[in-house]
Scaffold this active site. Structure first.
Site, PDB file in Angstrom:
ATOM      1  N   VAL A  10       0.862  -1.183   0.000  1.00 25.66           N
ATOM      2  CA  VAL A  10       0.000   0.000   0.000  1.00 25.66           C
ATOM      3  C   VAL A  10       0.894   1.228   0.000  1.00 25.66           C
ATOM      4  O   VAL A  10       1.999   1.210   0.546  1.00 25.66           O
ATOM      5  CB  VAL A  10      -0.963   0.034   1.206  1.00 25.66           C
ATOM      6  CG1 VAL A  10      -2.017  -1.061   1.097  1.00 25.66           C
ATOM      7  CG2 VAL A  10      -0.199  -0.088   2.520  1.00 25.66           C
ATOM      8  N   SER A  11       0.400   2.298  -0.615  1.00 19.11           N
ATOM      9  CA  SER A  11       1.216   3.504  -0.765  1.00 19.11           C
ATOM     10  C   SER A  11       1.291   4.339   0.504  1.00 19.11           C
ATOM     11  O   SER A  11       2.288   4.996   0.778  1.00 19.11           O
ATOM     12  CB  SER A  11       0.676   4.370  -1.911  1.00 19.11           C
ATOM     13  OG  SER A  11       0.756   3.685  -3.125  1.00 19.11           O
ATOM     14  N   THR A  12       0.202   4.367   1.278  1.00 20.50           N
ATOM     15  CA  THR A  12       0.187   5.171   2.500  1.00 20.50           C
ATOM     16  C   THR A  12      -0.287   4.321   3.663  1.00 20.50           C
ATOM     17  O   THR A  12      -0.978   3.312   3.488  1.00 20.50           O
ATOM     18  CB  THR A  12      -0.751   6.387   2.362  1.00 20.50           C
ATOM     19  OG1 THR A  12      -2.096   5.906   2.209  1.00 20.50           O
ATOM     20  CG2 THR A  12      -0.381   7.237   1.157  1.00 20.50           C
TER      21      THR A  12
END
Length: 203
Positions: A10-12
């Site tokens: 996941v990016s964040t």
């Protein structure tokens, strides 16, 4: 049945977790009778970053090199990478190691002839895209020349070159010379190299 490694990213960290990705991949593996031998995670890391900035991806590929798995499973291609060239490179590494890739949302399995064909098509598209970019760049340069535009970095004036040479001779650190003269490091090193190759003579 295959030894499968699950990869999730996941990016964040905000309002996102890898749990749903892993649950879906575990269900798929169980349904096919595969054995999940490892789970690799990159939490809060952009897919645009390279392998050196994604420890989970790096560990997964190292496990593949050591022959610890037969297949990698992800929920979507953008979990592996955001750019087509990067994806092709990663899948190419897996293919060279005879490790398949399963992508859940595409029902893609590169260990099958149909899955391999799809990735070959994607690789051709990536190559075509690079050729188009190169062609547009060359056309842009040619157009700029016809319009009389000066290409490349601005030239350094003789006065500034003399000042940089003097600062070098005085033993001034490179980074300080860059700030004082407002030039790139490459300019300072070029002048330094020229001074060393053709030292000034005294009468």
């Amino acid at each position: 049945m295959a030894r499968v490694a699950l990869y999730a990213r996941v990016s964040t960290n905000k309002d996102q977790t890898v749990d749903n990705q892993l649950l879906a991949l575990r269900d798929w593996a169980a349904g096919r009778g595969h054995t999940v031998v490892a789970e690799f995670i990159d939490q809060g890391i952009s897919g645009a970053k390279g392998r050196d900035k994604r420890p989970g991806l790096d560990d997964m590929l190292k496990a593949a090199v050591l022959g610890k798995l037969d297949m990698v499973a992800v929920t979507a291609l953008d979990r592996l990478g955001r750019s087509l060239p990067h994806l092709i490179t990663t899948v190419g590494e897996l293919e060279a190691l005879k490790v398949g890739l399963f992508v859940r949302d595409l029902a893609l399995d590169t260990s099958t002839p149909a899955g391999q064909l799809m990735f070959n098509v994607m690789g051709s598209l990536a190559q075509f895209e690079r050729a188009l970019i190169r062609e547009r760049t060359m056309l842009g340069l040619e157009r700029a020349k016809k319009q009389g535009k000066t290409l490349g970095r601005p030239k350094v004036s003789p006065g500034k070159e003399q000042r940089i040479a003097a600062l070098l001779k005085a033993g001034t650190p490179i980074n300080r010379i860059m700030r004082l003269a407002g030039v790139a490091k490459s300019v300072v090193y070029r002048i330094k190299k020229e001074a060393e190759e053709c030292p000034a003579t005294t009468n």
